[in-house]
Design an enzyme around this catalytic site. Structure first.
Site, short mmCIF file in Angstrom:
data_model
loop_
_atom_site.label_atom_id
_atom_site.label_comp_id
_atom_site.label_asym_id
_atom_site.label_seq_id
_atom_site.Cartn_x
_atom_site.Cartn_y
_atom_site.Cartn_z
N LYS A 34 -1.04 6.42 1.93
CA LYS A 34 0.31 6.93 2.24
C LYS A 34 1.41 5.91 1.90
CE LYS A 34 0.41 5.63 7.13
NZ LYS A 34 1.50 4.64 6.99
N THR A 35 1.16 4.63 2.17
CA THR A 35 2.19 3.63 1.87
C THR A 35 2.44 3.53 0.38
OG1 THR A 35 1.53 2.37 3.84
CG2 THR A 35 2.88 1.22 2.20
N ASP A 206 8.20 6.87 7.98
CA ASP A 206 6.76 6.67 8.01
C ASP A 206 6.25 6.80 9.45
OD1 ASP A 206 4.23 6.10 7.11
OD2 ASP A 206 4.54 3.94 6.92
N ARG A 565 -11.29 2.66 10.68
CA ARG A 565 -10.85 1.33 10.22
C ARG A 565 -11.89 0.71 9.28
NH1 ARG A 565 -6.51 2.37 10.13
NH2 ARG A 565 -7.25 4.42 10.73
#
Length: 619
Positions: A34-35, A206, A565
């Site tokens: 997404k970033t 965000d 994670r």
């Protein structure tokens, strides 16, 4: 073709980047890039002729803001990239006059706020109670400011008015004001709102699932005219309701913004397919969510490893043994993370890491024995067993107040020195009225009380007869002696307990060590090897979540965050009653390892439960 389109993007990411005008909702699953998508979109807008100074990008952490600036090298200094609070503070540095404050205003932190509230309680002559104490009042004020609704309680309402007047008198804003006050000035002064609307033609937010009602109203007012609002988020990772976040704002975005384009990023680039399937199985039971059907082209990877132990020590020994295996196989400590639900859980893990000389670091937190409440109680223990311990005495007088301690010292110093560590701690808790002290003065009092409970659990080991945790040494021969023949004296237990604590405190954290952190702090991070400890009913999900379905739903999102994670291997450990979330993972994805503590299932591979079983079984 524009140069930016040479960036490596999948079909969904490209679709989000190319959307130039109008509201856009990017539903971004865990590890879906997404970033990268968000920063590429900003570059694309600039290449299409958008002035970077007309772009506002809002994140939730300073770390995320720094990362975005780095990725937008050359643009980051021309546009506003900030957290919500930094954005609000920047506005107030121009608009503070609307609240009769100068541009040199101060931002009050938590301790400033509590100090101010104490003065107000005294001024209004309010009788102290569990409700009308600094910490609950502070939480109420924050809740009011984040919901923009006043409290119906007339006493609380009066406190709120006094508090606001005091902030004005001190030329100060509190942390919540950094969102609320810009919203208020936008609502009251159309000229100010138009000024910022004219400046910011594009607004991108965000981690939108973590917005509060006040934050959303602020963003909505800014973007309502040009409608160029892009939001990125994942409702499955909404884990901050205690910070007033409301994931339903994310779920209702399409209703609030008719005609909004929706793009789903559902390809995970981080984890193995086994982990994705296991994590999706846990989160799919939440009723209110945007279904993403996450997938990955990564290898299947190994099974999710589940290990049951009889205690938190059993978990810790297992985790450390696996860490040592990973290191022997060429893995690096910095690529390993140990995640837990509450900070108190770090104590046993820290102790076993230290005993095995494994370097570690507490991410975003404080080592167990450095936490205020632990240091307070240990200081009390030291003085009670050694009346000449001046540093310990000074600490209690500083923390609890000299006048208060002057009344308490005779009682503490007369306490029999042969009590066990647990008994001595309980005397301290009673004489200092310490539980009420924490609840009255700290918003996170329940977390601090969890630490106190963990200290008591540890002290219990040194309080049980027959547990040879310490020995007495003959001063003449330096030989170990055991005069009672029962393992140790109770007096020796307290001495041994304090000695063990001192030795643990003397250890240094490794700069290149294993990462220890809460699941909340792990959000947005990734590691090759992840250990999630305490997958136990009452811990994860936490017993405080039992009051509502909403609470359990957020705990399942926490489990989902923890499981996603991982890049290579995932280990789930537990003691006592297994977490309900473990039962939601398909058995064919799990391998069980015997922790050597009575766990009864096949350790080589298969299900840790059968279709008929509700929980993992023990002998």
């Amino acid at each position: 073709m524009q140069p930016i389109l040479s960036e490596k993007l999948n079909k969904s990411q490209l679709e989000a980047v190319l959307h130039e005008a109008g509201p856009l909702m990017i539903i971004a699953g865990a590890g879906s890039g997404k970033t990268h998508t968000l920063t590429t979109k900003i570059r694309y807008l600039v290449e299409k002729g958008v002035d970077p100074q007309s772009i506002l990008a809002i994140t939730f952490t300073n770390k995320a803001a720094r990362e975005m600036r780095e990725r937008l090298s050359g643009l980051g200094d021309k546009m506003w990239i900030a957290t919500f609070h930094a954005f609000g503070a920047r506005i107030l540095r121009t608009e503070a006059r609307h609240f009769e404050r100068g541009l040199d205003f101060t931002i009050f932190d938590d301790s400033d706020q509590v100090s101010l509230i104490k003065k107000i309680i005294k001024k209004l002559n309010i009788e102290k109670s569990e409700k009308y104490a600094p910490a609950p009042i502070s939480y109420m004020i924050s809740k009011v400011k984040n919901s923009n609704l006043r409290d119906a309680d007339p006493i609380m309402d009066n406190i709120y008015k006094e508090y606001e007047e005091a902030l004005q008198k001190n030329n100060a804003f509190d942390f919540d004001d950094l969102i609320l006050k810009p919203l208020e000035v936008f609502q009251k002064d159309e000229r100010v709102l138009e000024k910022y609307r004219a400046k910011f033609k594009y607004v991108l937010v965000d981690e939108f699932q973590d917005t509060s009602s006040t934050q959303y109203k602020l963003v909505k007012l800014l973007a309502l005219e040009h409608r160029n609002l892009t939001i990125v988020g994942d409702d499955a990772q909404s884990i901050y309701s205690w910070r007033h976040a409301d994931y339903r704002i994310f779920l209702n975005f399409e209703k609030d913004w008719p005609g909004a384009k929706v793009v789903i990023l559902n390809e995970n680039y981080r984890s193995t397919s086994t982990i994705i399937e296991a994590a999706e199985a846990v989160i799919m039971n939440n009723k209110e969510q945007k279904v993403k059907n996450l997938f990955t082209k990564n290898d299947q990877g190994g099974f999710v490893t589940v290990m049951a132990a009889e205690s938190e020590y059993g978990e810790a020994y297992y985790v450390v043994s696996k860490i040592l295996e990973i290191v022997r196989g060429g893995g690096k400590l910095k690529d390993i993370a140990i995640l837990y639900r509450t900070n108190a859980q770090s104590r046993a893990m820290e102790q076993i890491l230290i005993k095995n000389s494994v370097a570690y670091k507490i991410f975003g937190g404080i080592k167990f024995y450095e936490r205020k409440e632990i240091k307070d109680l240990l200081a009390g223990l030291r003085v009670m067993t050694n009346h000449g311990d001046e540093p310990a005495r000074d600490r209690l007088e500083k923390e609890m107040g000299k006048r208060f301690m002057a009344k308490i010292w005779p009682e503490l110093l007369e306490t029999k020195p042969d009590l066990s560590p647990v008994e001595l701690i309980n005397v301290l808790l009673q004489k200092l009225n310490y539980i009420s002290y924490l609840r009255d003065n700290y918003d996170n009092s329940e977390d601090r009380l969890d630490n106190v409970k963990e200290l008591l659990r540890f002290a219990k080991i040194y309080s049980e007869p027959g547990m040879r945790q310490a020995v007495t040494v003959d001063p003449e021969t330096l030989d170990e002696i055991d005069p009672e023949g029962s393992g140790m004296s109770v007096r020796g237990g307290t001495a041994a307990f304090l000695e063990e604590v001192a030795l643990n405190q003397a250890q240094d954290e490794g700069l290149n060590g294993v990462n220890l952190m809460t699941i909340h702090l792990a959000k947005g991070l990734e590691f090759n090897y992840v250990f999630v400890v305490g997958c136990t009913e009452g811990i994860l999900p936490h017993e405080r979540s039992y009051k509502s379905n909403e609470g359990i739903a957020e705990e399942s999102r926490l489990m989902y965050v923890a499981m996603t994670r991982e890049k290579k291997s995932l280990f789930l450990t537990l003691h006592e009653t297994p977490s309900r979330f473990l039962n939601e993972i398909p058995g064919n994805l799990v391998v069980v390892e015997d922790g050597g503590y009575g766990y009864s299932q096949n350790k080589n591979r298969r299900d840790y439960r059968s279709d008929e079983d509700d929980f993992i079984s023990y002998e």
